[in-house]
Every structure is written in C-alpha cells, then in structure tokens.
Design a protein around this motif. Structure first.
Motif, mmCIF file in Angstrom:
data_model
loop_
_atom_site.group_PDB
_atom_site.id
_atom_site.type_symbol
_atom_site.label_atom_id
_atom_site.label_comp_id
_atom_site.label_asym_id
_atom_site.label_seq_id
_atom_site.Cartn_x
_atom_site.Cartn_y
_atom_site.Cartn_z
ATOM 1 N N UNK A 140 4.051 -3.024 -4.676
ATOM 2 C CA UNK A 140 4.753 -3.322 -5.926
ATOM 3 C C UNK A 140 5.711 -2.198 -6.308
ATOM 4 N N UNK A 141 5.220 -0.967 -6.183
ATOM 5 C CA UNK A 141 6.038 0.190 -6.573
ATOM 6 C C UNK A 141 7.277 0.271 -5.665
ATOM 7 N N UNK A 142 7.061 0.067 -4.376
ATOM 8 C CA UNK A 142 8.204 0.147 -3.446
ATOM 9 C C UNK A 142 9.265 -0.896 -3.778
ATOM 10 N N UNK A 143 8.807 -2.096 -4.117
ATOM 11 C CA UNK A 143 9.765 -3.169 -4.419
ATOM 12 C C UNK A 143 10.577 -2.831 -5.681
ATOM 13 N N UNK A 144 9.877 -2.342 -6.711
ATOM 14 C CA UNK A 144 10.569 -1.993 -7.958
ATOM 15 C C UNK A 144 11.579 -0.864 -7.699
ATOM 16 N N UNK A 145 11.123 0.190 -7.018
ATOM 17 C CA UNK A 145 12.010 1.332 -6.768
ATOM 18 C C UNK A 145 13.207 0.911 -5.922
ATOM 19 N N UNK A 146 12.910 0.081 -4.931
ATOM 20 C CA UNK A 146 13.954 -0.348 -4.016
ATOM 21 C C UNK A 146 15.070 -1.081 -4.755
ATOM 22 N N UNK A 147 14.668 -1.969 -5.690
ATOM 23 C CA UNK A 147 15.670 -2.740 -6.443
ATOM 24 C C UNK A 147 16.347 -1.871 -7.505
ATOM 25 N N UNK A 148 15.522 -1.060 -8.153
ATOM 26 C CA UNK A 148 16.040 -0.212 -9.244
ATOM 27 C C UNK A 148 17.106 0.757 -8.716
ATOM 28 N N UNK A 149 16.796 1.403 -7.596
ATOM 29 C CA UNK A 149 17.699 2.447 -7.072
ATOM 30 C C UNK A 149 18.486 1.984 -5.841
ATOM 31 N N UNK A 208 2.042 1.068 -15.147
ATOM 32 C CA UNK A 208 3.180 0.311 -15.692
ATOM 33 C C UNK A 208 4.124 -0.127 -14.571
ATOM 34 N N UNK A 209 4.401 0.766 -13.621
ATOM 35 C CA UNK A 209 5.316 0.385 -12.527
ATOM 36 C C UNK A 209 4.688 -0.746 -11.719
ATOM 37 N N UNK A 210 3.382 -0.609 -11.428
ATOM 38 C CA UNK A 210 2.711 -1.634 -10.633
ATOM 39 C C UNK A 210 2.670 -2.964 -11.387
ATOM 40 N N UNK A 211 2.439 -2.860 -12.702
ATOM 41 C CA UNK A 211 2.367 -4.087 -13.506
ATOM 42 C C UNK A 211 3.734 -4.776 -13.585
ATOM 43 N N UNK A 212 4.782 -3.992 -13.679
ATOM 44 C CA UNK A 212 6.126 -4.584 -13.691
ATOM 45 C C UNK A 212 6.357 -5.332 -12.374
ATOM 46 N N UNK A 213 5.932 -4.716 -11.278
ATOM 47 C CA UNK A 213 6.081 -5.360 -9.970
ATOM 48 C C UNK A 213 5.259 -6.635 -9.870
ATOM 49 N N UNK A 214 4.094 -6.633 -10.503
ATOM 50 C CA UNK A 214 3.215 -7.807 -10.410
ATOM 51 C C UNK A 214 3.668 -8.935 -11.340
ATOM 52 N N UNK A 215 4.207 -8.592 -12.517
ATOM 53 C CA UNK A 215 4.491 -9.628 -13.516
ATOM 54 C C UNK A 215 5.973 -9.988 -13.671
ATOM 55 N N UNK A 216 6.855 -9.032 -13.424
ATOM 56 C CA UNK A 216 8.279 -9.288 -13.693
ATOM 57 C C UNK A 216 9.134 -9.148 -12.426
ATOM 58 N N UNK A 217 9.023 -7.995 -11.787
ATOM 59 C CA UNK A 217 9.849 -7.734 -10.602
ATOM 60 C C UNK A 217 9.094 -8.248 -9.363
ATOM 61 N N UNK A 218 8.837 -9.536 -9.373
ATOM 62 C CA UNK A 218 7.991 -10.153 -8.349
ATOM 63 C C UNK A 218 8.770 -10.339 -7.042
ATOM 64 N N UNK A 219 8.058 -10.544 -5.922
ATOM 65 C CA UNK A 219 8.775 -10.650 -4.651
ATOM 66 C C UNK A 219 9.834 -11.759 -4.667
ATOM 67 N N UNK A 220 9.429 -12.966 -5.137
ATOM 68 C CA UNK A 220 10.396 -14.065 -5.200
ATOM 69 C C UNK A 220 10.801 -14.296 -6.641
#
Ligand code: SF4
Length: 358
Positions: free
Chosen positions: A142-151, A185-197
């Motif tokens: 989850x963290x990698x996906x959020x960071x990847x999109x964010x940055x 919080x980062x993990x939760x964002x990945x799980x609930x908002x910044x989801x894979x699809x």
C-alpha cells in the motif's frame, strides 16, 4: 519535495486518518505483542480475513509466555486456513526467544527485534513505530503504491532493487512526532482511497500534492515489472485406509507448509496417469504399496507462485510397512480425528468427504 510540502502532506494525511480510519481490534492497543501478531497476520492477507484469526489466536495465546510454552502443532491448528505457515512457526520460535532472552518482553531495540525469526524490516518498523512511538517508516504494498503515485516514482514496485528507494521516500515523508499514526495513515489511504484499481482521487486528502493526479497520469503508476505466468502442477494424493483409519504424514518443519499434516502423494510426472503417480508417490514417501481405488475428488488450489490440481483417491494397503522418506512423522487416525491436526487448505477441501467414512 520541499520540507514545507512534506509538512503539509503529513498534516492533511493525519487529519484525514483521525476522521476516517477503520476501527480494528489491533488499533485499540499499544501492546507490542498484539501489534506484532496483527502485523504478522496482515502480511499478504486481507484485513477482514485476519480479524477472526487475530481474536482466536490471542485468546489461545494471550502473551509471549503462553505462545512460547504451547506446542507448535497447537499454534498451526489455530493458524490453519490463514496460509503462509512459516509466519506461525516463526512467531512460535520468536516467542520462545523473547521469553529466553528478553524476559518475555518484546524488545524495543531495532537490532534485538530484527534478530527474531520472521521479523523483517516491515514488521520491525510497524512494531517500533506503533507500539513504541519510534521513528521508523513502514513500507508495504500500500505504501509503495501511494508513494509511487504521489511522487511519480518510475522504479518498479515489484522489483527487489527498488526497495531502498521506497524506504528512502517513506523515511523522508515520515511524521517523526507521531510515526505510529502516520505509518497507519499511509497504509489506510492505500487501502481505502488510493486503491490498486480506480483510486478515489476526487476525495483524496492528498490530491493537491499528488504528482500523478496533477499530471493526469494516475493509471501509469505504480510501475511494475511484468509477472511470469503462474505454473500449474498436477498432483495425485491417496487416502490410504487400514482398519477404519487413514494414513496422514507430517511435512518437515521448514519450507512450504512446514510442520503441517497431509495425505501422502505428489506431482504427476509427464506421461504418467494420476493413479500411477499416486501409487508411486505413496511408495516413495511411506514405503507402502497400495491399490489405488476410486477417485474421491479433484481439488484446485492456488498458492502464491503456483497452482495445483489435485486428484484424490481411496487406496488400500497391499504390502509393506511405513518407512518414511521425506515426511518426518506419520499417524493412522480415524476420519473423525482429522479435525485435531493442522492441514493445508487443499487437504481441508476434501476432508469433509471422508468424515462419513469411518
Ligand atoms: Fe492516490 Fe489519487 Fe490520492 Fe494521488 S490523488 S494519492 S493517485 S488517491
């Protein structure tokens, strides 16, 4: 990313987390043992699946001392169905070490914590930050996906060599005053908002800072190396009957499904029939020659890196005595006793068909 921008991201993300996070049993505690158990269970496993296992595990083994003095088979039985059994074996061994070396207390020293079996960088950072408030950033999918999109990180998230880069970005972003809440919080964002699809960018608290959203390239991230196709193996397994009992064997303690019980059998070789493979595998593993009878079931099961199609047969002993090669133990049990032993899911799928038998 300027320090001020980082600061704003932290502030917005924490505010969002405080308002929107899910209430989960392991979020009600700071007990490092409980947090450790939850994080071990959550690796590769969905939150909804983990909750009942977490409750059951902690009522059976409420602290490191209880876990350390329990039998591994008991631990595997409670863990059964959750998969990745090395996690349960490691927790059991680690609890023994915590009792022997650290007075039963989960260590708050990173090196000591990392010396325990199964405690890698992710679990160590999670326990240190959430239970002890230490500034260690967690990096999971989850963290990698959020960071990847964010940055807009171009490094593939599933490539081993990218790990230091993602760790560095996570460290840079970490809120050092409240690392436990921030990591979650980062993990939760990945799980609930910044989801894979279909991430919900419209309601994301970070959309004003997000590189991929701002540039209309969310679908490009995270970058991944292409996966190899998952191989599928054909397996033949025998339920060997003798005087109202069936033969089960125990796998060696290490490796895939280590320490679990199963019915003897193995891979069907090229050009071999399932029946011949069943007879050959049972002879190789147990020293018994069997007559292969009716097929009981065909079971499909997917592991992480491969799939199996398993044909299961009734078998009767023709000759020989049990002499193991591969498995470390065996037992002749009544079908009604099979529930007392830890079995892999693929075996559990056909066991109900046997229970009426004896
Ligand atoms: Fe993820 Fe979209 Fe939020 Fe960017 S704006 S972090 S892509 S949910």
């Amino acid at each position: 990313m300027t320090p001020n921008r980082c600061k704003s991201i932290r502030k917005r993300l924490l505010a969002w987390y405080r308002k929107n996070h899910r209430r989960l049993p392991w979020r009600e505690t700071k007990d490092p043992y409980r947090i450790w158990i939850s994080e071990a269970m959550l690796q590769q496993t969905r939150v909804e699946t983990v909750i009942p296992y977490y409750e059951r595990f902690l009522s059976a083994f409420p602290d490191t001392a209880a876990l350390a003095r329990s039998d591994l088979q008991q631990v595997l039985r409670v863990w059964e169905g959750l998969g990745y059994y090395a996690r349960a074996r490691n927790l059991h061994r680690a609890a023994e070490m915590v009792v022997a070396h650290f007075d039963g207390r989960v260590p708050d020293d990173p090196e000591k914590l990392r010396s325990l079996p199964g405690v890698g960088p992710y679990i160590a950072a999670a326990v240190l930050s959430i239970a002890f408030g230490r500034p260690h950033a967690v990096v999971d999918g989850n963290v990698k996906r959020v960071l990847s999109r964010l940055f807009q990180i171009e490094a593939p998230v599933n490539r081993q060599g990218s790990a230091p880069l993602f760790q560095q970005e996570a460290d840079r972003l970490l809120h050092r005053a409240d690392p436990g809440a921030f990591n979650q919080a980062v993990m939760e964002l990945g799980a609930l908002v910044c989801t894979p699809k279909s991430p919900a960018c419209g309601r994301c608290p970070l959309n004003g800072f997000c590189g991929s959203f701002q540039s209309g390239s969310v679908s490009v991230y995270p970058v991944r190396d292409k996966k190899k196709p998952v191989p599928e193996y054909a397996i033949a397994v025998g339920v060997v009957h003798k005087k109202g009992r069936v033969l089960i064997t125990r796998r060696k303690p290490e490796g895939l499904l280590g320490g679990m019980w199963e019915f003897p059998g193995g891979k069907i070789a090229e050009g071999e029939s399932a029946e011949s493979a069943c007879r050959r595998e049972i002879a190789e593993e147990t020293g018994l020659f069997v007559a292969v009878g009716e097929r009981i079931a065909r079971v499909r099961h997917a592991y992480t890196h491969f799939k199996i199609v398993m044909d299961v047969f009734h078998c009767a002993v023709e000759s020989g005595r049990v002499k193991l090669s591969g498995p470390v133990d065996f037992a002749w049990v009544r079908p009604g006793q099979l529930q007392d032993y830890p079995f892999p899911k693929a075996n559990r799928k056909f066991i109900p068909l046997l229970v009426g038998d004896g």
